[in-house]
Design an enzyme around this catalytic site. Structure first.
Site, PDB file in Angstrom:
ATOM      1  N   HIS A  99       0.816  -1.218   0.000  1.00 25.05           N
ATOM      2  CA  HIS A  99       0.000   0.000   0.000  1.00 25.05           C
ATOM      3  C   HIS A  99       0.849   1.266   0.000  1.00 25.05           C
ATOM      4  O   HIS A  99       0.352   2.349  -0.318  1.00 25.05           O
ATOM      5  CB  HIS A  99      -0.988  -0.005   1.175  1.00 25.05           C
ATOM      6  CG  HIS A  99      -0.397   0.317   2.506  1.00 25.05           C
ATOM      7  ND1 HIS A  99      -0.074  -0.653   3.426  1.00 25.05           N
ATOM      8  CD2 HIS A  99      -0.089   1.492   3.086  1.00 25.05           C
ATOM      9  CE1 HIS A  99       0.404  -0.083   4.520  1.00 25.05           C
ATOM     10  NE2 HIS A  99       0.411   1.221   4.327  1.00 25.05           N
ATOM     11  N   ASP A 130       0.108  -7.586   1.307  1.00 24.77           N
ATOM     12  CA  ASP A 130       0.513  -6.192   1.512  1.00 24.77           C
ATOM     13  C   ASP A 130       2.030  -6.051   1.631  1.00 24.77           C
ATOM     14  O   ASP A 130       2.540  -5.358   2.518  1.00 24.77           O
ATOM     15  CB  ASP A 130      -0.171  -5.575   2.740  1.00 24.77           C
ATOM     16  CG  ASP A 130      -0.185  -4.045   2.660  1.00 24.77           C
ATOM     17  OD1 ASP A 130       0.372  -3.489   1.697  1.00 24.77           O
ATOM     18  OD2 ASP A 130      -0.751  -3.415   3.576  1.00 24.77           O
ATOM     19  N   GLY A 211       3.049   6.632   7.726  1.00 26.58           N
ATOM     20  CA  GLY A 211       4.441   6.847   7.355  1.00 26.58           C
ATOM     21  C   GLY A 211       5.350   5.787   7.947  1.00 26.58           C
ATOM     22  O   GLY A 211       6.439   5.533   7.436  1.00 26.58           O
ATOM     23  N   ASN A 212       4.927   5.150   9.047  1.00 27.12           N
ATOM     24  CA  ASN A 212       5.666   4.011   9.611  1.00 27.12           C
ATOM     25  C   ASN A 212       5.480   2.760   8.760  1.00 27.12           C
ATOM     26  O   ASN A 212       6.282   1.818   8.852  1.00 27.12           O
ATOM     27  CB  ASN A 212       5.201   3.686  11.032  1.00 27.12           C
ATOM     28  CG  ASN A 212       5.889   4.512  12.097  1.00 27.12           C
ATOM     29  OD1 ASN A 212       5.239   5.219  12.861  1.00 27.12           O
ATOM     30  ND2 ASN A 212       7.202   4.438  12.149  1.00 27.12           N
ATOM     31  N   SER A 213       4.415   2.730   7.966  1.00 26.26           N
ATOM     32  CA  SER A 213       4.137   1.547   7.152  1.00 26.26           C
ATOM     33  C   SER A 213       5.354   1.151   6.323  1.00 26.26           C
ATOM     34  O   SER A 213       5.944   1.990   5.639  1.00 26.26           O
ATOM     35  CB  SER A 213       2.973   1.819   6.204  1.00 26.26           C
ATOM     36  OG  SER A 213       1.776   1.973   6.914  1.00 26.26           O
TER      37      SER A 213
END
Length: 361
Positions: A99, A130, A211-213
């Site tokens: 994502h 993902d 943003g940590n993703s």
């Protein structure tokens, strides 16, 4: 578990989950120490003296992990989104969330420790889990491959650090513990989510913000044990965040998917069970979800071989009631290709059962 882009479901109520893409900044502060008024016995003074030493040692451990792992974390600018990634090998491969990269093919990537951004290109994306792999055109100085840990050794209570770029704040670190393991979470498709149902996720109290993703969830041995992917929101709080509920894809699954993408350019063996159908959620007369209607069931697929046909409505898989596409995906996430499962379905007005040998996604 119903997730609308991040994880979690309580027994009494069901928070929806949102993938962290953009959100507020969160900081974690560490403090330690001990004080006491009045006279103290010798043993008490000894205990007081030991506490700051323990606190200082933990602080030293944190700082050592950050020095070891942060050079393996990058910020990924996909123009339409901003996320994080982890350097997977010394050839410039970087693993992140599907994502984060969306539908784009090229990206600007910068080291969490600073420096000039470099161009990276998509190798392959696997939205079903993902995960995605991109490759840097050049490896910035100081960047190094991360060490991935053993997911089977992850346990509740372990101290972990989450590293990434929440809201573009490159090189940010938060701290928490492993809250649970073995969670199955379904993310939504709104706001950039892939709609994936992911099994065996690591739940953590470390703050995971947009943003940590795609970043790193790390243990105190400087090993990446997971890729932070989802953060929980609670509809009863107006969609606001549910602090301390975040989820990471376990390192074992990251390695399984990344190794295949790097070797073959795509995922060739998902290891995930499937009915091999196209389906949709159906409602009863009271507009409540009542099962999954089979739209397509190829004759060579698992369900088709067992006799299911378009128009059949699946209501139970093994011991699990099926009311929605999400509940079906979550039930399958805990099974393996080749498993035999009794499936209950409705054809016309008649309820029937059949045994299905599960296929592969």
């Amino acid at each position: 578990m119903d997730v609308s882009r991040a994880p979690a479901r309580a027994r009494a109520r069901t928070p929806r989950l949102l993938l962290p893409l953009t959100a507020s900044v969160c900081a974690a502060a560490l403090a330690g120490g001990c004080s006491s008024g009045g006279a103290a016995t010798a043993p008490e003074r000894s205990t007081q003296a030991a506490a700051p030493l323990s606190s200082n040692q933990l602080q030293d451990d944190y700082q050592a992990v950050i020095r070891n792992v942060l050079p393996s974390v990058v910020q990924i600018d996909a123009s339409a989104s901003l996320g994080s990634g982890v350097v997977y090998d010394d050839k410039g491969h970087v693993v992140t969330n599907a994502h984060v990269i969306g539908q784009e093919k090229t990206f600007k990537v910068a080291a969490a420790t600073g420096g000039q951004a470099v161009t990276a290109r998509l190798v392959s994306s696997y939205p079903e889990q993902d995960l995605a792999v991109i490759k840097l055109e050049s490896l910035p100085q100081g960047l190094k491959a991360a060490k991935f840990g053993d997911s089977s050794g992850v346990d509740m209570g372990q101290i972990v650090l989450a590293m990434g770029s929440p809201l573009g704040l490159s090189g940010s670190v938060t701290q928490g513990i492993v809250s649970a393991t073995g969670r199955t979470v379904s993310e939504g498709q709104t706001g950039g989510g892939t709609g994936a149902t992911i099994a065996n996720m690591v739940q953590t109290s470390a703050a995971i913000n947009p943003g940590n993703s795609g970043g790193a969830l790390v243990n105190l041995d400087s090993q990446v044990i997971g890729i932070p992917t989802l953060a929980a929101t609670d509809p009863e709080l107006g969609g606001g965040s549910a602090p301390g509920i975040g989820f990471a894809i376990p390192a074992s699954m990251v390695r399984t998917i990344a190794d295949q993408i790097i070797k073959d350019g795509k995922v060739t063996d998902s290891g995930r069970a499937a009915l091999n159908i196209t389906g949709r959620t159906v409602l009863d007369d009271n507009y409540n979800p009542a099962g999954v209607a089979v739209v397509e069931a190829p004759a060579d697929g698992a369900a088709g071989k067992a006799g299911l046909k378009p128009g059949d409505v699946i209501t139970r898989l093994g011991d699990t009631d099926i009311t929605t596409i999400t509940s079906l995906a979550e039930a399958l996430a805990s099974m393996n290709p080749g498993d035999k499962v009794t499936t209950t379905y409705v054809r016309g007005t008649k309820t029937q059962k059949t045994e299905i040998t599960l296929g592969e996604m």
